[in-house]
Write a protein that holds these residues in place. Structure first.
Motif, PDB file in Angstrom:
ATOM      1  N   ALA A 156      -4.294 -12.551 -24.443  1.00 10.47           N
ATOM      2  CA  ALA A 156      -4.772 -12.851 -25.789  1.00 10.47           C
ATOM      3  C   ALA A 156      -6.200 -12.345 -25.985  1.00 10.47           C
ATOM      4  CB  ALA A 156      -4.699 -14.352 -26.042  1.00 10.47           C
ATOM      5  N   LEU A 157      -7.042 -12.523 -24.966  1.00  6.61           N
ATOM      6  CA  LEU A 157      -8.422 -12.038 -25.042  1.00  6.61           C
ATOM      7  C   LEU A 157      -8.455 -10.520 -25.127  1.00  6.61           C
ATOM      8  CD1 LEU A 157     -11.475 -12.453 -24.884  1.00  6.61           C
ATOM      9  CD2 LEU A 157     -11.279 -12.511 -22.402  1.00  6.61           C
ATOM     10  N   ASP A 158      -7.625  -9.855 -24.311  1.00  8.13           N
ATOM     11  CA  ASP A 158      -7.589  -8.386 -24.339  1.00  8.13           C
ATOM     12  C   ASP A 158      -7.149  -7.878 -25.713  1.00  8.13           C
ATOM     13  OD1 ASP A 158      -8.368  -8.418 -21.714  1.00  8.13           O
ATOM     14  OD2 ASP A 158      -6.357  -8.081 -20.897  1.00  8.13           O
ATOM     15  N   ARG A 159      -6.115  -8.535 -26.307  1.00  8.86           N
ATOM     16  CA  ARG A 159      -5.653  -8.113 -27.635  1.00  8.86           C
ATOM     17  C   ARG A 159      -6.746  -8.308 -28.687  1.00  8.86           C
ATOM     18  NH1 ARG A 159      -0.929 -10.821 -25.983  1.00  8.86           N
ATOM     19  NH2 ARG A 159      -1.529 -12.649 -27.216  1.00  8.86           N
ATOM     20  N   ALA A 160      -7.434  -9.453 -28.610  1.00 10.28           N
ATOM     21  CA  ALA A 160      -8.497  -9.727 -29.574  1.00 10.28           C
ATOM     22  C   ALA A 160      -9.637  -8.722 -29.440  1.00 10.28           C
ATOM     23  CB  ALA A 160      -9.015 -11.157 -29.380  1.00 10.28           C
ATOM     24  N   GLU A 161      -9.987  -8.365 -28.196  1.00  8.40           N
ATOM     25  CA  GLU A 161     -11.059  -7.392 -27.979  1.00  8.40           C
ATOM     26  C   GLU A 161     -10.659  -6.020 -28.511  1.00  8.40           C
ATOM     27  OE1 GLU A 161     -11.868  -7.547 -23.809  1.00  8.40           O
ATOM     28  OE2 GLU A 161     -13.392  -9.123 -24.026  1.00  8.40           O
ATOM     29  N   ALA A 162      -9.387  -5.630 -28.286  1.00 13.31           N
ATOM     30  CA  ALA A 162      -8.913  -4.340 -28.788  1.00 13.31           C
ATOM     31  C   ALA A 162      -8.914  -4.316 -30.316  1.00 13.31           C
ATOM     32  CB  ALA A 162      -7.513  -4.051 -28.248  1.00 13.31           C
ATOM     33  N   GLU A 163      -8.474  -5.421 -30.933  1.00 13.43           N
ATOM     34  CA  GLU A 163      -8.465  -5.506 -32.395  1.00 13.43           C
ATOM     35  C   GLU A 163      -9.885  -5.439 -32.953  1.00 13.43           C
ATOM     36  OE1 GLU A 163      -6.824  -8.516 -35.911  1.00 13.43           O
ATOM     37  OE2 GLU A 163      -6.428  -8.941 -33.794  1.00 13.43           O
ATOM     38  N   HIS A 164     -10.791  -6.155 -32.294  1.00  9.82           N
ATOM     39  CA  HIS A 164     -12.187  -6.115 -32.723  1.00  9.82           C
ATOM     40  C   HIS A 164     -12.747  -4.697 -32.615  1.00  9.82           C
ATOM     41  CE1 HIS A 164     -16.486  -6.780 -32.926  1.00  9.82           C
ATOM     42  NE2 HIS A 164     -16.603  -6.274 -31.710  1.00  9.82           N
ATOM     43  N   ALA A 165     -12.432  -4.017 -31.512  1.00  5.64           N
ATOM     44  CA  ALA A 165     -12.933  -2.655 -31.328  1.00  5.64           C
ATOM     45  C   ALA A 165     -12.404  -1.731 -32.426  1.00  5.64           C
ATOM     46  CB  ALA A 165     -12.531  -2.130 -29.952  1.00  5.64           C
ATOM     47  N   ASP A 166     -11.123  -1.873 -32.788  1.00  7.25           N
ATOM     48  CA  ASP A 166     -10.536  -1.041 -33.855  1.00  7.25           C
ATOM     49  C   ASP A 166     -11.222  -1.312 -35.193  1.00  7.25           C
ATOM     50  OD1 ASP A 166      -8.826   0.043 -32.010  1.00  7.25           O
ATOM     51  OD2 ASP A 166      -7.128  -1.238 -32.535  1.00  7.25           O
ATOM     52  N   ARG A 167     -11.414  -2.602 -35.505  1.00  5.16           N
ATOM     53  CA  ARG A 167     -12.057  -2.942 -36.776  1.00  5.16           C
ATOM     54  C   ARG A 167     -13.499  -2.451 -36.824  1.00  5.16           C
ATOM     55  NH1 ARG A 167     -10.118  -9.153 -38.240  1.00  5.16           N
ATOM     56  NH2 ARG A 167      -7.890  -8.666 -38.529  1.00  5.16           N
ATOM     57  N   ALA A 168     -14.221  -2.630 -35.722  1.00  2.48           N
ATOM     58  CA  ALA A 168     -15.614  -2.168 -35.677  1.00  2.48           C
ATOM     59  C   ALA A 168     -15.683  -0.657 -35.844  1.00  2.48           C
ATOM     60  CB  ALA A 168     -16.255  -2.595 -34.354  1.00  2.48           C
ATOM     61  N   ALA A 169     -14.740   0.069 -35.220  1.00  4.83           N
ATOM     62  CA  ALA A 169     -14.717   1.521 -35.358  1.00  4.83           C
ATOM     63  C   ALA A 169     -14.416   1.923 -36.802  1.00  4.83           C
ATOM     64  CB  ALA A 169     -13.672   2.115 -34.417  1.00  4.83           C
ATOM     65  N   ALA A 170     -13.484   1.212 -37.450  1.00  2.68           N
ATOM     66  CA  ALA A 170     -13.156   1.505 -38.848  1.00  2.68           C
ATOM     67  C   ALA A 170     -14.349   1.250 -39.756  1.00  2.68           C
ATOM     68  CB  ALA A 170     -11.963   0.670 -39.287  1.00  2.68           C
ATOM     69  N   ILE A 171     -15.077   0.157 -39.495  1.00  2.00           N
ATOM     70  CA  ILE A 171     -16.262  -0.161 -40.298  1.00  2.00           C
ATOM     71  C   ILE A 171     -17.337   0.904 -40.114  1.00  2.00           C
ATOM     72  CG2 ILE A 171     -18.159  -1.813 -40.543  1.00  2.00           C
ATOM     73  CD1 ILE A 171     -16.120  -4.028 -39.884  1.00  2.00           C
TER      74      ILE A 171
END
Length: 215
Positions: A156-171
């Motif tokens: 769950a932590l790995d998925r959340a970190e990956a999602e955060h990284a994708d969103r931060a990259a999009a921003i």
């Protein structure tokens, strides 16, 4: 064929302990000793008829009595009644003229009883091993359950970190695109302002004309 049993005796903590077992190694395992008490002189084979009889009646079972006492060995023994400093049992005072314990004569060997005791020991050993196997299985199940919970939480932590990284990259990409649009708008406006300023100057005419017109 079941091995012939012998009686072994030691003192651990507040208790003397005795057991009927086929070998010193088996006795040490039953006592839970982490060192060879026989080599250290802390354990020995017993030929006391009463002790032998008690252990042979319950082969493979660790029997106890308060340390330093001469009472009978039992499966469940009470703590010594007298404890000295540091929790060590006090030695009972002996009168000089007191009666010394006599050495009992060895009892005749009963081969049938020995075979029964040996078989009983094997049953007790297998029962103890079965119980230990159940306890180990329960511990392993608990370790597996805990590891599954850890793996689930980590995933769950790995998925959340990956999602955060994708969103931060999009921003960041959006911010870079907006920055480029802002720079392009500034460049366009500079050119447009220059053009409009030049047109305004042209419309106003030369200064001499503006003075003549009262502008």
């Amino acid at each position: 064929m079941a091995r012939k049993l012998k009686t072994y005796q030691t003192s651990l903590g507040f208790f003397d302990q005795a057991i009927a077992a086929p070998s010193m190694k088996a006795a040490l395992e039953a006592w839970g000793a982490d060192s060879n008490l026989f080599h250290q002189g802390a354990a020995r084979e017993s030929d006391d008829p009463d002790v032998v009889a008690a252990t042979m009646a319950k082969p493979g079972v660790v029997l106890k009595r308060p340390v330093g006492s001469n009472g009978p060995f039992r499966e469940h023994a009470e703590l010594p009644a007298k404890l000295g400093v540091g929790g060590k049992p006090k030695k009972d005072p002996r009168k000089p003229g007191g009666r010394k314990p006599k050495k009992d004569a060895a009892r005749p060997v009963d081969e049938v009883a020995e075979r029964k005791a040996a078989l009983a020991y094997e049953r007790e050993r297998k029962s103890r091993e079965c119980e230990q196997a159940k306890e180990e299985a329960a511990r392993q199940n608990e370790r597996d359950r805990r590891q599954q919970a850890i793996d689930k939480a980590q995933a769950a932590l790995d998925r959340a970190e990956a999602e955060h990284a994708d969103r931060a990259a999009a921003i960041r990409a959006e911010a870079e695109a907006l920055e480029k649009k802002s720079q392009a708008e500034e460049a366009r406006w500079d050119k447009e302002r220059e053009r409009l300023t030049a047109a305004l100057k042209k419309a106003r005419g030369p200064p001499s004309l503006r003075r003549a017109l009262g502008a």
